[in-house]
Write a protein that holds these residues in place. Structure first.
Motif, PDB file in Angstrom:
ATOM      1  N   ARG A 287       0.834  -1.204   0.000  1.00 24.19           N
ATOM      2  CA  ARG A 287       0.000   0.000   0.000  1.00 24.19           C
ATOM      3  C   ARG A 287       0.867   1.252   0.000  1.00 24.19           C
ATOM      4  O   ARG A 287       0.594   2.222  -0.709  1.00 24.19           O
ATOM      5  CB  ARG A 287      -0.908  -0.030   1.223  1.00 24.19           C
ATOM      6  N   SER A 288       1.930   1.236   0.798  1.00 18.91           N
ATOM      7  CA  SER A 288       2.793   2.407   0.875  1.00 18.91           C
ATOM      8  C   SER A 288       3.519   2.659  -0.440  1.00 18.91           C
ATOM      9  O   SER A 288       3.561   3.794  -0.933  1.00 18.91           O
ATOM     10  CB  SER A 288       3.811   2.225   2.007  1.00 18.91           C
ATOM     11  N   LEU A 289       4.091   1.614  -1.016  1.00 17.93           N
ATOM     12  CA  LEU A 289       4.845   1.780  -2.260  1.00 17.93           C
ATOM     13  C   LEU A 289       3.955   2.179  -3.426  1.00 17.93           C
ATOM     14  O   LEU A 289       4.443   2.705  -4.434  1.00 17.93           O
ATOM     15  CB  LEU A 289       5.603   0.500  -2.585  1.00 17.93           C
ATOM     16  N   ALA A 290       2.651   1.961  -3.297  1.00 19.83           N
ATOM     17  CA  ALA A 290       1.701   2.357  -4.348  1.00 19.83           C
ATOM     18  C   ALA A 290       1.175   3.770  -4.140  1.00 19.83           C
ATOM     19  O   ALA A 290       0.392   4.265  -4.960  1.00 19.83           O
ATOM     20  CB  ALA A 290       0.539   1.375  -4.390  1.00 19.83           C
ATOM     21  N   SER A 291       1.609   4.436  -3.054  1.00 21.75           N
ATOM     22  CA  SER A 291       1.116   5.781  -2.743  1.00 21.75           C
ATOM     23  C   SER A 291       2.083   6.822  -3.287  1.00 21.75           C
ATOM     24  O   SER A 291       3.235   6.892  -2.849  1.00 21.75           O
ATOM     25  CB  SER A 291       0.983   5.964  -1.227  1.00 21.75           C
ATOM     26  N   PRO A 292       1.645   7.650  -4.248  1.00 24.27           N
ATOM     27  CA  PRO A 292       2.545   8.674  -4.764  1.00 24.27           C
ATOM     28  C   PRO A 292       2.648   9.861  -3.798  1.00 24.27           C
ATOM     29  O   PRO A 292       1.650  10.215  -3.170  1.00 24.27           O
ATOM     30  CB  PRO A 292       1.864   9.099  -6.075  1.00 24.27           C
ATOM     31  N   PRO A 293       3.835  10.451  -3.685  1.00 24.92           N
ATOM     32  CA  PRO A 293       5.103   9.988  -4.271  1.00 24.92           C
ATOM     33  C   PRO A 293       5.650   8.775  -3.522  1.00 24.92           C
ATOM     34  O   PRO A 293       5.475   8.677  -2.305  1.00 24.92           O
ATOM     35  CB  PRO A 293       6.024  11.192  -4.075  1.00 24.92           C
ATOM     36  N   MET A 294       6.293   7.866  -4.269  1.00 22.71           N
ATOM     37  CA  MET A 294       6.842   6.681  -3.627  1.00 22.71           C
ATOM     38  C   MET A 294       7.950   7.069  -2.660  1.00 22.71           C
ATOM     39  O   MET A 294       8.825   7.866  -2.984  1.00 22.71           O
ATOM     40  CB  MET A 294       7.399   5.704  -4.666  1.00 22.71           C
ATOM     41  N   LYS A 295       7.884   6.492  -1.455  1.00 24.69           N
ATOM     42  CA  LYS A 295       8.921   6.672  -0.455  1.00 24.69           C
ATOM     43  C   LYS A 295       9.247   5.319   0.149  1.00 24.69           C
ATOM     44  O   LYS A 295       8.389   4.437   0.194  1.00 24.69           O
ATOM     45  CB  LYS A 295       8.465   7.642   0.636  1.00 24.69           C
ATOM     46  N   PRO A 296      10.470   5.125   0.629  1.00 21.73           N
ATOM     47  CA  PRO A 296      10.794   3.863   1.311  1.00 21.73           C
ATOM     48  C   PRO A 296       9.872   3.659   2.503  1.00 21.73           C
ATOM     49  O   PRO A 296       9.316   4.615   3.056  1.00 21.73           O
ATOM     50  CB  PRO A 296      12.247   4.058   1.751  1.00 21.73           C
ATOM     51  N   VAL A 297       9.733   2.405   2.918  1.00 17.63           N
ATOM     52  CA  VAL A 297       8.792   2.092   3.999  1.00 17.63           C
ATOM     53  C   VAL A 297       9.374   1.000   4.884  1.00 17.63           C
ATOM     54  O   VAL A 297      10.181   0.182   4.436  1.00 17.63           O
ATOM     55  CB  VAL A 297       7.419   1.669   3.427  1.00 17.63           C
ATOM     56  N   LEU A 298       8.930   0.984   6.156  1.00 18.98           N
ATOM     57  CA  LEU A 298       9.476   0.098   7.172  1.00 18.98           C
ATOM     58  C   LEU A 298       8.384  -0.285   8.158  1.00 18.98           C
ATOM     59  O   LEU A 298       7.565   0.558   8.541  1.00 18.98           O
ATOM     60  CB  LEU A 298      10.597   0.830   7.915  1.00 18.98           C
ATOM     61  N   ASP A 299       8.366  -1.558   8.578  1.00 22.56           N
ATOM     62  CA  ASP A 299       7.513  -1.973   9.696  1.00 22.56           C
ATOM     63  C   ASP A 299       8.260  -1.640  10.984  1.00 22.56           C
ATOM     64  O   ASP A 299       9.165  -2.342  11.404  1.00 22.56           O
ATOM     65  CB  ASP A 299       7.221  -3.478   9.616  1.00 22.56           C
ATOM     66  N   GLY A 300       7.856  -0.543  11.631  1.00 21.42           N
ATOM     67  CA  GLY A 300       8.550  -0.058  12.812  1.00 21.42           C
ATOM     68  C   GLY A 300       8.077  -0.676  14.106  1.00 21.42           C
ATOM     69  O   GLY A 300       8.725  -0.497  15.147  1.00 21.42           O
ATOM     70  N   GLU A 301       6.951  -1.394  14.059  1.00 22.41           N
ATOM     71  CA  GLU A 301       6.491  -2.107  15.253  1.00 22.41           C
ATOM     72  C   GLU A 301       5.611  -3.288  14.846  1.00 22.41           C
ATOM     73  O   GLU A 301       4.389  -3.180  14.786  1.00 22.41           O
ATOM     74  CB  GLU A 301       5.737  -1.200  16.220  1.00 22.41           C
ATOM     75  N   PRO A 302       6.220  -4.434  14.578  1.00 27.02           N
ATOM     76  CA  PRO A 302       5.465  -5.661  14.328  1.00 27.02           C
ATOM     77  C   PRO A 302       5.173  -6.360  15.642  1.00 27.02           C
ATOM     78  O   PRO A 302       5.482  -5.839  16.724  1.00 27.02           O
ATOM     79  CB  PRO A 302       6.431  -6.473  13.482  1.00 27.02           C
ATOM     80  N   SER A 303       4.595  -7.541  15.584  1.00 28.67           N
ATOM     81  CA  SER A 303       4.399  -8.335  16.795  1.00 28.67           C
ATOM     82  C   SER A 303       5.747  -8.603  17.454  1.00 28.67           C
ATOM     83  O   SER A 303       6.689  -9.025  16.800  1.00 28.67           O
ATOM     84  CB  SER A 303       3.718  -9.664  16.454  1.00 28.67           C
ATOM     85  N   TYR A 304       5.805  -8.359  18.758  1.00 29.06           N
ATOM     86  CA  TYR A 304       7.048  -8.559  19.498  1.00 29.06           C
ATOM     87  C   TYR A 304       7.186  -9.998  19.965  1.00 29.06           C
ATOM     88  O   TYR A 304       6.191 -10.666  20.276  1.00 29.06           O
ATOM     89  CB  TYR A 304       7.088  -7.660  20.731  1.00 29.06           C
ATOM     90  N   GLU A 305       8.408 -10.448  20.058  1.00 33.47           N
ATOM     91  CA  GLU A 305       8.668 -11.758  20.644  1.00 33.47           C
ATOM     92  C   GLU A 305       8.254 -11.750  22.120  1.00 33.47           C
ATOM     93  O   GLU A 305       8.504 -10.787  22.853  1.00 33.47           O
ATOM     94  CB  GLU A 305      10.155 -12.090  20.521  1.00 33.47           C
TER      95      GLU A 305
END
Length: 476
Positions: A269-287
């Motif tokens: 979804r992020s990469l399809a949003s103009p303007p394209m910008k790099p993207v990161l999962d900054g908080e996924p499920s924690y161990e």
């Protein structure tokens, strides 16, 4: 000043330090020697000024500045570097008011910073300085969440406060080479947007050399509110801690039902949003955190789950990944009330399997040409699976990487990359071991590891042009 909660960990660390001193010094890579970080020319990844790729592998330690002593900070940074991480995410004003482990207040004069440093005094912000310096000695970037969203939502910071605070932070850290600014903090961008814009603007007015992003609420993406903002260099999302079908307390649901664990969807979804910008999962499920976060009677997320989140998001096109552990993110120690059912002290969590397994992802991604890499679901020559059956693939000109969480049989179209002949390997995300499969003619081939089908028996399929030497040179 209450020091009782520091006593036990300091004693334990004192016992560990003589053993550490006996080790031969391990080499420390200083990444900013390659120049400051910037967005790559294709707007997908990060790189240094000299063109060297930067793969973000983050460790989460939100409360490190407020709950740790100087010695503990040093121990944490050294251990984190040895675990393969090159970014640490911290929150420096997690509450308002805020106090650190030494009993120092963050805002003794409110948002007036004109005389914050006084001769002979080690204050709150000098301890934050120590965190930044300790990370720098270990070649680690510090991704600074300037203020957590909760206090802002409650009215603890106005837009004018944010301007003064942002200018203070930027002037204090603008010359440090290892800073990444994180606006927001577990909050929607439409909650007090005037504060977030004022904070970002004040930082950027002073500091144009460090990258900036926004850490949003669970199951949301920064691009939703700020993708056109000039201060937002790359996007961040929080895929969060829910399992499939858990949607309690969300009100109007922000994502499709039964996609709660599909963090790869946010990348797409992020990469399809103009303007394209790099993207990161900054908080996924924690161990070692309960599924759904709040009920300690629920099942806890395990190492195989954090691996899946990491490989899914990166292979979908993310610039890297941030790992988290329930105990480490809150710097849990004896004498501190745990949140979210955490039990072990943070220094034990640094040896948990998921934490130690993240390094294999970074090594894998840096083994292949970085900037030509694209998401490559087109290499899967069949209808892809859903949820845990989903195989996520990425490719460059002469290589394919496909992550298979359940080790189900999958058909791969080898014609999507160059080369008349192809070679294939399995890589284990558990220990990084590679296992040669064989050489193949062009066409579609079926792959399954002989260890059998089950969720968590994950493998990465590596396919290259038979003439390429990536595996032999970088992974074996």
């Amino acid at each position: 000043m209450n020091k009782k909660h520091l006593l036990v960990p300091i004693l334990l660390l004192a016992c560990a330090l003589p053993l550490a001193a006996q080790r031969k010094p391990d080499p420390i890579e200083i990444p900013w020697e390659n120049g400051r970080l910037r967005v790559s020319d294709n707007h997908r990844y990060l790189q240094h000024e000299n063109g060297k790729p930067f793969f973000w592998l983050g460790e989460t330690a939100w409360l490190l500045p407020s709950r740790s002593s100087r010695d503990e900070v040093n121990f944490f940074m050294t251990k984190t570097r040895r675990n393969g991480f090159n970014v640490v995410q911290i929150s420096i004003l997690h509450t308002i008011p805020a106090m650190n482990a030494y009993g120092h207040w963050a805002l003794p004069q409110g948002f007036d910073f004109s005389s914050i440093d006084r001769s002979g005094e080690y204050n709150y912000w000098q301890h934050v300085d120590h965190v930044v310096d300790s990370a720098k000695r270990n070649g680690i970037y510090v991704a600074i969440v300037c203020v957590w969203g909760g206090p802002v939502k409650a009215g603890g910071m106005t837009a004018d406060d944010a301007k003064r605070y942002g200018a203070f932070l930027a002037n204090r850290y603008k010359d440090q080479p290892n800073i990444i600014w994180v606006n927001g903090g577990d909050v929607r961008g439409d909650v007090k947007p005037e504060v977030w814009r004022a904070l970002a603007g004040a930082i950027r007015e002073v500091d144009e050399n460090h990258l900036m992003t926004f850490h949003p609420l669970g199951r949301t993406l920064s691009a939703t509110w700020f993708n056109h903002e000039p201060w937002l260099d790359f996007n961040m999302f929080q895929s969060g801690h829910r399992r499939y079908g858990q949607r309690f307390g969300d009100g109007e649901y922000p994502i499709e039902e039964h996609t709660e664990e599909d963090n790869w969807r946010f990348v797409e979804r992020s990469l399809a949003s103009p303007p394209m910008k790099p993207v990161l999962d900054g908080e996924p499920s924690y161990e070692d955190i309960p599924q759904g976060l709040h009920d300690p009677e629920e099942r806890f997320w395990q190492a195989e789950d954090v691996r899946r989140y990491a490989y899914w998001s990166v292979f979908a096109g993310a610039l890297g990944h941030t790992y988290g552990h329930n105990s480490t993110m809150q710097m849990l120690r004896p004498g501190v009330s745990p949140a979210f059912g955490a039990k072990k002290p943070w220094w034990e969590a640094l040896d948990d399997p998921g934490c130690r397994q993240m390094r294999h992802l970074k090594k894998l991604m840096l083994a292949f040409p970085s900037f030509e890499r694209i998401p490559a679901q087109d290499v899967i020559a069949e209808e892809n699976g859903k949820q845990y059956e989903r195989v996520i693939a990425t490719r460059g000109k002469d290589y394919i990487l496909a992550y298979n969480y359940t080790n189900r049989l999958v058909k791969i179209d080898l014609t999507k990359i160059v080369g008349e002949k192809k070679k294939a390997w399995w890589l284990s995300p558990v220990d990084g071991a590679v296992e040669y499969i064989g050489e193949f003619d062009n066409g579609t081939h079926a792959f399954i590891h002989d260890s059998g089908y089950r969720p968590g028996n994950d493998r990465v399929l590596i396919v290259t042009d038979a003439k390429a030497d990536y595996v032999r040179n970088n992974l074996e």
